[in-house]
Design an enzyme around this catalytic site. Structure first.
Site, PDB file in Angstrom:
ATOM      1  N   ASP A   1     -11.211   2.218   3.311  1.00 31.23           N
ATOM      2  CA  ASP A   1     -11.301   0.969   3.335  1.00 31.23           C
ATOM      3  C   ASP A   1     -13.200   0.170   2.995  1.00 31.23           C
ATOM      4  OD1 ASP A   1      -9.303  -1.302   3.001  1.00 31.23           O
ATOM      5  OD2 ASP A   1      -9.114  -1.488   5.791  1.00 31.23           O
TER       6      ASP A   1
ATOM      7  N   GLN B   1      -5.268  -2.387   9.360  1.00 30.53           N
ATOM      8  CA  GLN B   1      -4.934  -3.183   8.528  1.00 30.53           C
ATOM      9  C   GLN B   1      -5.499  -4.568   9.421  1.00 30.53           C
ATOM     10  OE1 GLN B   1      -2.845  -3.584   5.707  1.00 30.53           O
ATOM     11  NE2 GLN B   1      -3.961  -5.942   5.723  1.00 30.53           N
TER      12      GLN B   1
ATOM     13  N   LYS C   1       0.913  -1.374  -0.089  1.00 34.75           N
ATOM     14  CA  LYS C   1       0.123   0.062  -0.054  1.00 34.75           C
ATOM     15  C   LYS C   1       0.814   1.056   0.128  1.00 34.75           C
ATOM     16  CE  LYS C   1      -3.713  -2.725   1.915  1.00 34.75           C
ATOM     17  NZ  LYS C   1      -4.321  -2.682   3.018  1.00 34.75           N
TER      18      LYS C   1
END
Ligand code: NDP
Length: 285
Positions: free
Chosen positions: A120, A97, A53
């Site tokens: 997300d 995460q 990322k």
């Protein structure tokens, strides 16, 4: 005839090139998109995902910041970091995460992220907006699946789409997105009877289960388009999807490989969501 390969590597690279151009223009206008990624603990797979990322952010020229917390971090410490990132004006997207260590509550963390920074697309409000067909941050993996289908010229209207897997972050949103495109959608899961029969009815098959090669090539309908979201590492180190790739390729008209299919799209869509968040925060229409 062998199936056409739908290359997520190529399609995501094109997408990132376009985003680079967009970011260059935004920066010239004084807007630098920013993404914060929070990682708790030392999980090696998570470390790799976060590194990918960060690399993608650097590639398109957006600001990224990694915040690392130790495995023993408390829920309150993690929530305080999220609150701090919610408040920062140089950060447009906040991502924590997953998976988190067992003692931490993922649902509470998801709900703590500002909806306008939920790049997300995991927040219940983002998912709710998707259900009612409103503009929202769409979870990156299903968003990437839709781009793969679109870029491959697959028209979903009126098609029988079968989604195997009903997770909040992949299966369900993928099914909803196909429904928005006027497909007739069936969702299969661990209690589904006659999975092979359902798979055999699919003109477009999307599989997100997490079981190596569980979808047999022989089940696939002749000419189907197959999108394999699964990523499974075998004991010998090989990465395989949830679909038996070789056998499925003999029957499908188009199929995604693993690796190099859905995986690279997920990162590209995260960057795209972050750029959209920055545009909204800057009030650009
Ligand atoms: P989850 O474990 O959250 O969900 C798996 C789903 O598969 C569940 O709905 C489950 O059903 C269903 N399932 C399990 N066993 C069977 C079975 N025997 N028959 C039919 N359905 C079954 O996984 P995710 O959705 O998060 O991920 C799925 C896969 O996709 C994983 O391999 C993951 O690594 C991969 N992935 C890849 C990404 C990428 O970027 N390419 C991103 C995210 C995930 P039930 O609900 O009944 O339990």
């Amino acid at each position: 005839m062998a199936a056409r390969i739908i290359s997520g590597t190529e399609i995501s690279a094109k997408r990132l090139d376009r985003l680079t151009e967009r970011v260059t223009k935004l920066k010239a206008a004084g807007v630098t998109p920013g993404l914060a990624v929070v990682i708790v603990g030392e999980d090696p797979a998570s470390q790799v995902y976060v590194r990918n990322k960060e690399k993608a952010c650097a590639r398109v020229g957006i600001f990224s910041e990694k915040i690392e917390l130790s495995t023993s971090a408390t829920q309150d410490e993690l929530l305080a970091v999220v609150a701090m990132l919610n408040a920062r004006t140089d950060i447009d997207g906040v991502l924590v995460q997953f998976p988190l260590p067992d003692h931490l509550n993922e649902d509470e963390v998801i709900e703590a992220i500002s909806v306008d920074k939920d790049v997300d697309g995991f927040h219940p409000e983002s998912i709710g907006r998707l259900v009612v067909g409103k503009e929202t941050f769409v979870s990156c993996t299903p968003a990437g699946v839709m781009v793969l289908l679109e870029e491959s010229g697959v028209v979903l209207e009126g098609k029988n789409v079968v989604v195997v897997g009903r997770s909040h972050n992949v299966g369900k949103p993928a099914a909803l997105l196909c429904l928005e495109k006027n497909a007739t959608v069936t969702i299969c899961h661990s209690r589904t009877e006659d999975l092979a029969g359902h798979v055999g009815s699919a003109e477009v098959l999307i599989v997100a289960v997490g079981r190596p090669e569980m979808i047999k090539g022989q089940w696939i309908r002749e000419g189907a388009v197959v999108i394999d979201v699964g990523i499974n590492r075998l004991a010998d180190g090989r990465l395989v999807g949830d679909v038996e790739f070789e056998e499925a390729s003999k029957r499908a008209s188009a199929i995604t490989p693993v690796p190099g299919g859905v995986g690279p799209m997920t990162v590209a869509m995260l960057i795209e969501n972050t750029v959209h968040a920055a545009v909204r925060h800057a009030g650009i229409t």
